[in-house]
Design a protein around this motif. Structure first.
Motif, PDB file in Angstrom:
ATOM      1  N   LEU A 243      -8.022   1.102  -3.111  1.00  0.00           N
ATOM      2  CA  LEU A 243      -7.535   2.393  -2.654  1.00  0.00           C
ATOM      3  C   LEU A 243      -7.375   3.309  -3.859  1.00  0.00           C
ATOM      4  O   LEU A 243      -6.788   2.930  -4.872  1.00  0.00           O
TER       5      LEU A 243
ATOM      6  N   TRP B 125     -11.468   5.191  -0.464  1.00  0.00           N
ATOM      7  CA  TRP B 125     -11.543   3.857  -1.052  1.00  0.00           C
ATOM      8  C   TRP B 125     -12.812   3.738  -1.881  1.00  0.00           C
ATOM      9  O   TRP B 125     -13.889   4.171  -1.457  1.00  0.00           O
TER      10      TRP B 125
ATOM     11  N   ASP C 217      -4.871  15.793  -3.269  1.00  0.00           N
ATOM     12  CA  ASP C 217      -5.501  16.226  -2.025  1.00  0.00           C
ATOM     13  C   ASP C 217      -6.757  17.031  -2.325  1.00  0.00           C
ATOM     14  O   ASP C 217      -6.742  17.939  -3.155  1.00  0.00           O
TER      15      ASP C 217
ATOM     16  N   ILE D  52      -0.762  11.397  -5.923  1.00  0.00           N
ATOM     17  CA  ILE D  52      -1.698  11.667  -4.833  1.00  0.00           C
ATOM     18  C   ILE D  52      -2.345  13.034  -5.032  1.00  0.00           C
ATOM     19  O   ILE D  52      -1.661  14.036  -5.252  1.00  0.00           O
TER      20      ILE D  52
ATOM     21  N   SER E 203      -9.129   7.111   8.018  1.00  0.00           N
ATOM     22  CA  SER E 203      -7.840   6.456   8.191  1.00  0.00           C
ATOM     23  C   SER E 203      -8.053   4.948   8.134  1.00  0.00           C
ATOM     24  O   SER E 203      -9.161   4.449   8.383  1.00  0.00           O
ATOM     25  N   SER E 204      -6.998   4.209   7.821  1.00  0.00           N
ATOM     26  CA  SER E 204      -7.110   2.748   7.758  1.00  0.00           C
ATOM     27  C   SER E 204      -7.569   2.182   9.098  1.00  0.00           C
ATOM     28  O   SER E 204      -8.409   1.273   9.149  1.00  0.00           O
TER      29      SER E 204
ATOM     30  N   ARG F 209      -7.042  11.903  -1.470  1.00  0.00           N
ATOM     31  CA  ARG F 209      -7.079  12.082  -0.026  1.00  0.00           C
ATOM     32  C   ARG F 209      -8.043  13.229   0.267  1.00  0.00           C
ATOM     33  O   ARG F 209      -7.955  14.294  -0.340  1.00  0.00           O
TER      34      ARG F 209
ATOM     35  N   ASP G  63      -7.476  12.128   4.783  1.00  0.00           N
ATOM     36  CA  ASP G  63      -7.979  10.767   4.929  1.00  0.00           C
ATOM     37  C   ASP G  63      -7.956  10.021   3.602  1.00  0.00           C
ATOM     38  O   ASP G  63      -8.093  10.622   2.525  1.00  0.00           O
ATOM     39  N   LEU G  64      -7.815   8.696   3.685  1.00  0.00           N
ATOM     40  CA  LEU G  64      -7.830   7.843   2.505  1.00  0.00           C
ATOM     41  C   LEU G  64      -9.233   7.768   1.917  1.00  0.00           C
ATOM     42  O   LEU G  64     -10.234   7.840   2.644  1.00  0.00           O
TER      43      LEU G  64
ATOM     44  N   PHE H 204       0.808  -1.211   0.000  1.00  0.00           N
ATOM     45  CA  PHE H 204       0.000   0.000   0.000  1.00  0.00           C
ATOM     46  C   PHE H 204       0.848   1.269   0.000  1.00  0.00           C
ATOM     47  O   PHE H 204       0.457   2.286  -0.574  1.00  0.00           O
ATOM     48  N   ASP H 205       2.002   1.212   0.645  1.00  0.00           N
ATOM     49  CA  ASP H 205       2.846   2.410   0.725  1.00  0.00           C
ATOM     50  C   ASP H 205       3.397   2.820  -0.638  1.00  0.00           C
ATOM     51  O   ASP H 205       3.748   3.988  -0.843  1.00  0.00           O
TER      52      ASP H 205
END
Length: 432
Positions: A308, A319, A198, A196, A235-236, A312, A316-317, A187-188
């Motif tokens: 995912l 999904w 925002d 990414i 968050s996860s 963001r 926050d993620l 995932f990282d």
């Protein structure tokens, strides 16, 4: 668990003190057993409390207790609480599991048929390992609480009270021996930092969600499957603790062991709570995480897949997901395994169920709806990759998660998130 009022807490504190005066705590072993899971301990500090937790694997549990608790669908959770407050603190075991086991209850199936000497040894071991309340001021207590077994990962909710104060902690502990879909994903490194995006306002988030692919696809991206009818934001830890708390299990990867267990469950009609699911594709890859809630038979379950996204929302993620309810099985040449589940054509029912279910997780703070696949009439259904029909109002549920506790009347709704926007343009392509 909602915040507890000061009056109730003061009464509870007085009750605890009186109980201690009447029934002093029994002596128990001061020295802790070796902790084979030291490298997996999770901890958090707040409100003058430090809580550390870990969940032993099945093998580690046998080393600690000398018996196989998993055979009885039991599982120990190790907890350590450092109380820096000036008053007694009390850990509420029901926060971990309303159906937790006392030390004697957990020991009984293993000691009842043992010899007198072995029985005493087993009972003494279980008693010595048990977490003991209360936690005196400026001190540390540690031990195990035995709860119902979860495979793969476990949400550990720790609620602690003292006079006029309450604190809640949540951890998500992974079993390193569990081979779930999510263990195959890095995932990282799933997205390059430059990918990414925002997002800070709800309107941009809605337009982004509206632009996501409408349906899953096959591996080549040449055919559409089930509608992508849910989005989760948070968050996860907050998201997946909520799922685990409501009894959702991770699915195992396809392996000889998983296939054998699936076959056995199929033939006997028994439940297999982490049985594998087929691969569906979004963003050119199969699901990152799959979760399911099974009934008493493997033929019926509610299951979902999540991917995912590179977005963001306020840190926050985000999904994107798909949920449907399996209501039976069938033979088909469209599946590589020849057999597959049949889905309930009313996929909105499964979506509604998920919203209602997670509302009880104490972590959902907000919900809204955004356009998805578009209206699909029951009289003119669409079909997924294995030929099952589905109908829908065409919307996606969008759920926002935060740390506990959120009561039902704390959940708010995002306004004006029900009508599609004609200005949306594709932002993410589902093709490989």
């Amino acid at each position: 668990m909602t915040d507890l009022g000061p009056v109730w807490l003061r009464s509870w504190g007085i009750f605890l003190l009186c109980s201690l005066m009447i029934c002093p705590l029994p002596a128990w072993a001061e020295s802790s057993p070796p902790l084979p899971f030291l490298e997996r301990i999770l901890s958090d500090t707040k409100d003058e409390l430090t809580v550390a937790v870990a969940v032993p694997t099945r093998t580690e549990t046998r080393e600690i207790y000398g018996v196989d608790l998993a055979k009885r669908e039991m599982q120990p959770v190790w907890i350590q609480v450092t109380n820096d407050r000036d008053s007694l603190a009390w850990l509420l075991p029901s926060g971990l599991d309303p159906d937790y086991y006392s030390a004697s209850e957990a020991a009984f199936p293993f000691s009842s048929r043992a010899s007198t000497g072995e029985r005493a040894e087993i009972e003494a071991r279980f008693a010595a390992l048990q977490f003991r309340n209360p936690i005196p001021p400026k001190s540390t207590n540690s031990g195990y609480i035995i709860v119902n077994r979860d495979e793969g990962f476990k949400a550990v909710d720790v609620d602690i009270i003292s006079e006029a104060r309450s604190s809640s902690f949540t951890f998500a502990a992974l079993d390193p021996t569990f081979k779930g879909d999510f263990t195959q994903v890095e995932f990282d490194t799933l997205y390059d930092p430059a990918e990414i995006v925002d997002i800070d306002d709800f309107e941009t988030l809605r337009l982004t969600i509206e632009s996501f692919p409408a349906c899953t696809s096959n591996k080549k991206g040449t055919a559409e499957g089930d509608p992508l009818n849910l989005v989760v934001v948070g968050s996860s830890l907050n998201i997946f603790s909520a799922f685990i708390r409501r009894g959702w299990y991770g699915t195992e990867t396809m392996s000889f062991s998983a296939i054998s267990r699936t076959t056995k469950s199929f033939l006997t009609g028994s439940r297999y709570r982490s049985s594998p699911v087929s691969s569906l594709y979004v963003f050119g890859r199969k699901q990152d995480i799959a979760l399911q809630k099974a009934r008493g038979t493997i033929h019926e379950r509610n299951h979902l897949r999540l991917w995912l996204t590179p977005y963001r929302f306020r840190g926050d993620l985000v999904w994107l997901g798909q949920i449907s309810r399996d209501i039976g099985v069938k033979l088909t040449l469209k599946s590589p395994t020849i057999t597959t589940h049949v889905i309930d054509p009313d996929v909105d029912e499964a979506r509604r169920y998920l919203v209602e279910d997670l509302a009880y997780s104490q972590a959902m703070k907000m919900i809204g709806f955004a356009p998805g696949v578009g209206p699909v009439d029951r009289a003119n259904p669409r079909f997924n990759l294995v030929g099952d029909p589905f109908c829908s109002d065409g919307r996606r549920s969008v759920m926002f998660f935060d740390s506990r506790p959120y009561a039902l009347d704390d959940i708010s709704f995002v306004e004006d998130w029900s009508a599609p926007s004609s200005s949306a343009t594709p932002i993410v392509d589902s093709a490989p």
